[in-house]
Scaffold this motif. Sequence first.
Motif, PDB file in Angstrom:
ATOM      1  N   THR A  48      19.059  27.916 -17.046  1.00  0.00           N
ATOM      2  CA  THR A  48      18.277  28.915 -17.772  1.00  0.00           C
ATOM      3  C   THR A  48      16.821  28.254 -18.118  1.00  0.00           C
ATOM      4  O   THR A  48      15.886  29.112 -17.815  1.00  0.00           O
ATOM      5  CB  THR A  48      19.004  29.007 -19.354  1.00  0.00           C
ATOM      6  N   PHE A  49      16.679  26.767 -18.216  1.00  0.00           N
ATOM      7  CA  PHE A  49      15.456  26.338 -18.312  1.00  0.00           C
ATOM      8  C   PHE A  49      14.464  26.406 -17.141  1.00  0.00           C
ATOM      9  O   PHE A  49      13.522  26.971 -16.955  1.00  0.00           O
ATOM     10  CB  PHE A  49      15.648  24.892 -18.633  1.00  0.00           C
ATOM     11  N   VAL A  50      15.086  26.210 -16.004  1.00  0.00           N
ATOM     12  CA  VAL A  50      14.340  26.463 -14.790  1.00  0.00           C
ATOM     13  C   VAL A  50      14.140  27.838 -14.544  1.00  0.00           C
ATOM     14  O   VAL A  50      13.065  28.136 -13.848  1.00  0.00           O
ATOM     15  CB  VAL A  50      15.628  26.050 -13.668  1.00  0.00           C
ATOM     16  N   GLU A  51      15.117  28.600 -14.691  1.00  0.00           N
ATOM     17  CA  GLU A  51      14.544  30.383 -14.744  1.00  0.00           C
ATOM     18  C   GLU A  51      13.485  30.502 -15.497  1.00  0.00           C
ATOM     19  O   GLU A  51      12.445  31.286 -14.952  1.00  0.00           O
ATOM     20  CB  GLU A  51      15.772  31.140 -15.101  1.00  0.00           C
ATOM     21  N   VAL A  52      13.439  30.201 -16.732  1.00  0.00           N
ATOM     22  CA  VAL A  52      12.263  30.518 -17.774  1.00  0.00           C
ATOM     23  C   VAL A  52      10.874  29.842 -17.184  1.00  0.00           C
ATOM     24  O   VAL A  52       9.894  30.417 -17.148  1.00  0.00           O
ATOM     25  CB  VAL A  52      12.696  29.962 -19.327  1.00  0.00           C
ATOM     26  N   LEU A  53      11.119  28.575 -16.693  1.00  0.00           N
ATOM     27  CA  LEU A  53      10.069  27.870 -15.958  1.00  0.00           C
ATOM     28  C   LEU A  53       9.598  28.643 -14.768  1.00  0.00           C
ATOM     29  O   LEU A  53       8.188  28.978 -14.837  1.00  0.00           O
ATOM     30  CB  LEU A  53      10.159  26.575 -15.655  1.00  0.00           C
ATOM     31  N   ASP A  54      10.354  29.221 -14.037  1.00  0.00           N
ATOM     32  CA  ASP A  54       9.908  29.861 -13.001  1.00  0.00           C
ATOM     33  C   ASP A  54       9.200  31.308 -13.418  1.00  0.00           C
ATOM     34  O   ASP A  54       8.329  31.870 -12.788  1.00  0.00           O
ATOM     35  CB  ASP A  54      11.123  30.239 -11.842  1.00  0.00           C
ATOM     36  N   ARG A  55       9.846  32.082 -14.442  1.00  0.00           N
ATOM     37  CA  ARG A  55       9.491  33.355 -14.635  1.00  0.00           C
ATOM     38  C   ARG A  55       7.856  33.202 -15.342  1.00  0.00           C
ATOM     39  O   ARG A  55       7.091  34.043 -14.836  1.00  0.00           O
ATOM     40  CB  ARG A  55      10.143  33.891 -15.691  1.00  0.00           C
ATOM     41  N   ILE A  56       7.753  32.136 -16.066  1.00  0.00           N
ATOM     42  CA  ILE A  56       6.321  31.886 -16.819  1.00  0.00           C
ATOM     43  C   ILE A  56       5.303  31.616 -15.533  1.00  0.00           C
ATOM     44  O   ILE A  56       4.283  32.192 -15.720  1.00  0.00           O
ATOM     45  CB  ILE A  56       6.397  30.767 -17.573  1.00  0.00           C
ATOM     46  N   LYS A  57       5.950  30.699 -14.706  1.00  0.00           N
ATOM     47  CA  LYS A  57       4.870  30.561 -13.483  1.00  0.00           C
ATOM     48  C   LYS A  57       4.419  32.047 -12.777  1.00  0.00           C
ATOM     49  O   LYS A  57       3.191  31.893 -12.364  1.00  0.00           O
ATOM     50  CB  LYS A  57       5.334  29.502 -12.555  1.00  0.00           C
ATOM     51  N   SER A  58       5.359  32.661 -12.446  1.00  0.00           N
ATOM     52  CA  SER A  58       5.088  33.886 -11.793  1.00  0.00           C
ATOM     53  C   SER A  58       4.481  34.949 -12.409  1.00  0.00           C
ATOM     54  O   SER A  58       3.793  35.807 -11.769  1.00  0.00           O
ATOM     55  CB  SER A  58       6.384  34.121 -10.875  1.00  0.00           C
ATOM     56  N   ALA A  59       5.161  35.259 -13.793  1.00  0.00           N
ATOM     57  CA  ALA A  59       4.695  36.460 -14.262  1.00  0.00           C
ATOM     58  C   ALA A  59       3.661  36.217 -15.391  1.00  0.00           C
ATOM     59  O   ALA A  59       3.098  37.440 -16.003  1.00  0.00           O
ATOM     60  CB  ALA A  59       5.921  37.126 -14.939  1.00  0.00           C
ATOM     61  N   VAL A  61       0.358  36.039 -17.556  1.00  0.00           N
ATOM     62  CA  VAL A  61      -0.955  36.542 -17.320  1.00  0.00           C
ATOM     63  C   VAL A  61      -2.049  35.655 -16.507  1.00  0.00           C
ATOM     64  O   VAL A  61      -2.865  36.113 -15.702  1.00  0.00           O
ATOM     65  CB  VAL A  61      -1.820  37.095 -18.660  1.00  0.00           C
ATOM     66  N   GLU A  62      -1.856  34.445 -16.981  1.00  0.00           N
ATOM     67  CA  GLU A  62      -2.858  33.182 -16.285  1.00  0.00           C
ATOM     68  C   GLU A  62      -1.808  32.253 -15.660  1.00  0.00           C
ATOM     69  O   GLU A  62      -0.863  32.110 -16.120  1.00  0.00           O
ATOM     70  CB  GLU A  62      -3.905  32.907 -17.310  1.00  0.00           C
ATOM     71  N   PRO A  63      -2.436  31.718 -14.640  1.00  0.00           N
ATOM     72  CA  PRO A  63      -1.600  30.580 -13.936  1.00  0.00           C
ATOM     73  C   PRO A  63      -1.623  29.445 -14.908  1.00  0.00           C
ATOM     74  O   PRO A  63      -2.747  29.036 -15.513  1.00  0.00           O
ATOM     75  CB  PRO A  63      -2.581  30.410 -12.614  1.00  0.00           C
ATOM     76  N   ILE A  64      -0.615  28.801 -14.739  1.00  0.00           N
ATOM     77  CA  ILE A  64      -0.286  27.570 -15.618  1.00  0.00           C
ATOM     78  C   ILE A  64       0.263  26.465 -14.823  1.00  0.00           C
ATOM     79  O   ILE A  64       1.257  26.824 -13.990  1.00  0.00           O
ATOM     80  CB  ILE A  64       0.637  27.826 -16.822  1.00  0.00           C
ATOM     81  N   ASP A  65       0.008  25.289 -14.730  1.00  0.00           N
ATOM     82  CA  ASP A  65       0.453  24.221 -13.919  1.00  0.00           C
ATOM     83  C   ASP A  65       1.640  23.730 -14.538  1.00  0.00           C
ATOM     84  O   ASP A  65       2.029  23.711 -15.734  1.00  0.00           O
ATOM     85  CB  ASP A  65      -0.592  23.123 -13.469  1.00  0.00           C
ATOM     86  N   LEU A  69       3.224  22.978 -18.415  1.00  0.00           N
ATOM     87  CA  LEU A  69       4.484  23.694 -19.013  1.00  0.00           C
ATOM     88  C   LEU A  69       5.569  22.686 -19.350  1.00  0.00           C
ATOM     89  O   LEU A  69       6.154  22.697 -20.130  1.00  0.00           O
ATOM     90  CB  LEU A  69       5.147  24.497 -17.814  1.00  0.00           C
ATOM     91  N   LEU A  70       5.689  21.668 -18.533  1.00  0.00           N
ATOM     92  CA  LEU A  70       6.757  20.617 -18.597  1.00  0.00           C
ATOM     93  C   LEU A  70       6.500  19.885 -19.829  1.00  0.00           C
ATOM     94  O   LEU A  70       7.285  19.591 -20.714  1.00  0.00           O
ATOM     95  CB  LEU A  70       6.947  19.764 -17.661  1.00  0.00           C
ATOM     96  N   GLU A  71       5.261  19.477 -20.178  1.00  0.00           N
ATOM     97  CA  GLU A  71       4.736  18.834 -21.397  1.00  0.00           C
ATOM     98  C   GLU A  71       4.926  19.546 -22.738  1.00  0.00           C
ATOM     99  O   GLU A  71       5.333  19.170 -23.699  1.00  0.00           O
ATOM    100  CB  GLU A  71       3.252  18.219 -21.298  1.00  0.00           C
ATOM    101  N   ASN A  72       4.691  20.867 -22.452  1.00  0.00           N
ATOM    102  CA  ASN A  72       4.795  21.769 -23.672  1.00  0.00           C
ATOM    103  C   ASN A  72       6.353  21.906 -23.893  1.00  0.00           C
ATOM    104  O   ASN A  72       6.689  21.956 -25.152  1.00  0.00           O
ATOM    105  CB  ASN A  72       4.354  23.132 -23.173  1.00  0.00           C
ATOM    106  N   ALA A  73       7.262  21.858 -23.054  1.00  0.00           N
ATOM    107  CA  ALA A  73       8.746  22.111 -23.369  1.00  0.00           C
ATOM    108  C   ALA A  73       9.185  20.759 -23.910  1.00  0.00           C
ATOM    109  O   ALA A  73       9.969  20.769 -24.678  1.00  0.00           O
ATOM    110  CB  ALA A  73       9.344  22.145 -21.853  1.00  0.00           C
ATOM    111  N   ILE A  74       8.588  19.584 -23.463  1.00  0.00           N
ATOM    112  CA  ILE A  74       8.955  18.311 -24.067  1.00  0.00           C
ATOM    113  C   ILE A  74       8.579  18.340 -25.612  1.00  0.00           C
ATOM    114  O   ILE A  74       9.181  17.922 -26.310  1.00  0.00           O
ATOM    115  CB  ILE A  74       8.532  17.128 -23.573  1.00  0.00           C
ATOM    116  N   LYS A  75       7.379  18.637 -25.763  1.00  0.00           N
ATOM    117  CA  LYS A  75       6.784  18.876 -27.125  1.00  0.00           C
ATOM    118  C   LYS A  75       7.860  19.874 -28.034  1.00  0.00           C
ATOM    119  O   LYS A  75       7.929  19.504 -29.114  1.00  0.00           O
ATOM    120  CB  LYS A  75       5.293  19.383 -27.165  1.00  0.00           C
TER     121      LYS A  75
END
Length: 437
Positions: A48-59, A61-65, A69-75
């Motif tokens: 689920t985590f990987v799927e959410v990561l992929d959806r955010i990256k692809s959909a 509104v602005e591109p995020i590296d 994303l991973l550092e925000n997930a850790i926080k």
Amino acid sequence: MLHPRHLACFPILALSMLLGGSAWAQQPATETTTASQKAPLPLDELRTFVEVLDRIKSAYVEPIDDKTLLENAIKGMLSNLDPHSAYLEPQAFSDLQETTSGEFGGLGIEVGIEDSFIKVVSPIDDTPASKAGIEAGDLIVKIDGHPTKGISLNEAIERMRGKSGSPITLTLVREGRQPFDLKLKRAVIKVKSVKSQLLEPGYGYLRVTQFQMNTGEEVSKALARMKKDNKGKKLEGLVLDLRNNPGGVLQSAVEVADHFLTSGLIVYTKGRIANSELSFSADAADASERVPLVVLINSGSASAAEIVAGALQDQKRGVIMGTESFGKGSVQTILPLNNDRALKLTTALYFTPKGRSIQAQGIEPDIEVSRARLTRDTSNETVREADLLGHLGNGNGGTERPSNIQAASDSTRPQDDDYQLGQALNLLKGLSFTRRD
């Protein structure tokens, strides 16, 4: 002096803030690695985590590296554990290490989070915060006009940090008052953790502002210095002031408590990993010479300060006076990661000698004395003949008796303007009188 059952590391017992006086200690990362190997990986949740990561990256509104994303997930993982666990990026990790030396930049306040607001745990003595009148319990609702509700503790701390001498405006909410602005200037904070003096002949005052690496040694020197100032005689009473002490290094707290105890348990901790099981006992040496002791605490006394107060209370070594303490009984351990990052993770709870957990409860004083503002009543004082310039002397050689208005205003004794300290001194005098009887 120290007798721990396990001494592989020293966890920290400081509040979850980096602006003032938190302390840190390193714990081997192998402990957590071993613990994690015991539980199977949650594969469904990871998918689920990987799927959410992929959806955010692809959909989104602005591109995020990926790094962001991973550092925000850790926080996010850490922010939902408890208020004191955090992911420390390089600057935050470096700032945390600086605080154990007693010199760092900022305003000089310990802060935490309450109801999504930044709350002042305690101002540190002789810093811009304490000089400006910031008090324990104040809510910081804006920093330079920007609301703080909902922001992370580390983000708030970063906003309050800055170049020494630069201005900052805090909007505060204090109980019983409307929000108000307070303008301060940032400074390099040099914290002196121990202060001492004689209040009166025979009665000493020992103030510990926070527990740094050398605080135990400084307390020992202060006790010796006060005895010397008392003409080499043993003190008749001592006030140990832990008010607005936000905590610090566990080892130093144990050393300070041990200066007043000759045997028995001081503190122990319980956690899930091996190095979180610690126990400290006092040795037979007694730097305080069993001097009658009153310990002052308030709502800004937290963590390591509560360890000392709790140990002295449980062992009936002194009278605890003031108001209920903050109630932080958890242990944070710094776990270094790669790339100069670290985790500040809650790993244990600490307990007083009688097995009390102070977490979310605090230390209740033996004698409750609330803070009060002292005003001197001079309404009945008038100028007397002996006050007048060029007055005649007493013809019979009697002692002149001027009014005492000037004498009162010239007083520099700390107990004259500090109601709680004055009450502590009065109690010590009463105890001394009882012993002589």
